[in-house]
Design an enzyme around this catalytic site. Structure first.
Site: not given
Ligand code: NDP
Length: 300
Positions: A54, A98, A121
């Site tokens: 990422k 995460q 997200d």
């Protein structure tokens, strides 16, 4: 019939290139650089790989990348304090924590502490509600990537019969919401669904997100249907040598390719689209934060 392969790797490269162009334009015209903060707690090797990728792709797109690696024993209060700092930082437009988090941390509490406008997200309860009510939301990256590929392949999805196999909060449910928003007739199937094969066989669009290697067989698929395989499953591959493994999806690719009209492979289908959509969401969040027009073709 031999299905057309939907090349997620090439599509994701195109999305990243389009994001990169828009980032360059934002910098030149407005002096703004989109920034993504990724928070990793603990030392899960798979998560470390994801976070590294990422960060690399964020920088390649011309964005700022802020990595925060915290020890596994980080307390909830410490993590919430970091999120509060990132929420207040004007250089950070997207925040990603995460998952999975170590067991002593409450994921829901942590995710819902993120400013919904920076929740790239799309897991914050506000974004879930905005998506469900058809309002402007941050949309979870994996279903957004699936939607982009479907729109690219079909143009309009209006009136199509869509079956989403799996009802998780990160894939199945938001995928169904997005297909409904594009005027598909949507069925969500799961482990308690009766006569799953017959339900799948109705689908013009079948999205499989169950985490069961090659569960969807060729004869579950309507001839000519578009099959999006979200599953990523590692299975033994003795043909490659002792102890070797390979990745397969939730769909029996060889059998399904003989029936479907189009299909995403695993690997090289949905997977690469997820990070590309994370970059797209960060760009979108940055444009919204600065009251600028949103990037075309990169949002839901
Ligand atoms: P979850 O385990 O959270 O959800 C799986 C869903 O599948 C559940 O709703 C479950 O039903 C359903 N299911 C499980 N077994 C069956 C069965 N035998 N018949 C019918 N339904 C079944 O998984 P995720 O949604 O998180 O992920 C799904 C897959 O997608 C995984 O392989 C994961 O690795 C992959 N993935 C890929 C991503 C990418 O970037 N390409 C990103 C995210 C996930 P029930 O609710 O009834 O238990």
């Amino acid at each position: 019939m031999t299905a057309q392969i939907i090349d997620g790797k090439a599509f994701a490269a195109d999305v990243r290139a389009r994001v990169g162009e828009q980032v360059a334009r934002l910098k030149a015209a407005h002096g703004v650089t989109p920034g993504l903060a990724v928070v990793l707690v603990g030392e899960d090797p798979a998560s470390e790989v994801y976070v590294r990728n990422k960060g690399k792709q964020t920088l390649e797109a011309g964005m700022a990348s802020f990595e925060h690696k915290l020890p596994a024993e980080t307390s909830e209060a410490e993590l919430l304090a970091l999120i509060a700092t990132l929420n207040a930082d004007p250089e950070v437009h997207g925040i990603l924590v995460q998952l999975p988090l170590p067991a002593h941390l409450n994921s829901d509490l942590v995710i819902n502490a993120i400013d919904p406008a920076k929740d790239v997200d799309g897991f914050h309860i506000s974004n879930v509600g905005l998506l469900a009510t058809g309002q402007k939301a941050m949309v979870p990256c994996t279903p957004l990537g699936c939607l982009m590929m479907l729109r690219d392949h079909h143009g309009s999805l209006s009136g199509m019969e869509a079956v989403v196999l799996g009802r998780s909060n990160i894939v199945g449910k938001p995928m169904a919401q997005l297909l409904l928003r594009d005027s598909c007739t949507v069925t969500i199937a799961h482990s308690r669904t009766r006569d799953l094969e017959a339900v799948c066989r109705r689908a013009d669009i079948l999205v499989a997100a169950v985490g069961r290697p090659e569960m969807v067989k060729g004869d579950w698929i309507k001839p000519g249907a578009t099959v999006i395989d979200v599953g990523i499953n590692r299975v033994p591959a003795p043909e490659k040598g002792a102890g070797k493994t390979r990745l397969v999806g939730d769909v029996d690719f060889a059998a399904a390719s003989a029936v479907a009209g189009a299909i995403t492979p695993v690997p090289g289908g949905v997977g690469p689209m997820t990070i590309a959509c994370l970059l797209a969401n960060t760009l979108t969040a940055c444009c919204r934060a600065h009251g600028l027009a949103e990037p075309e073709g990169l949002t839901a």
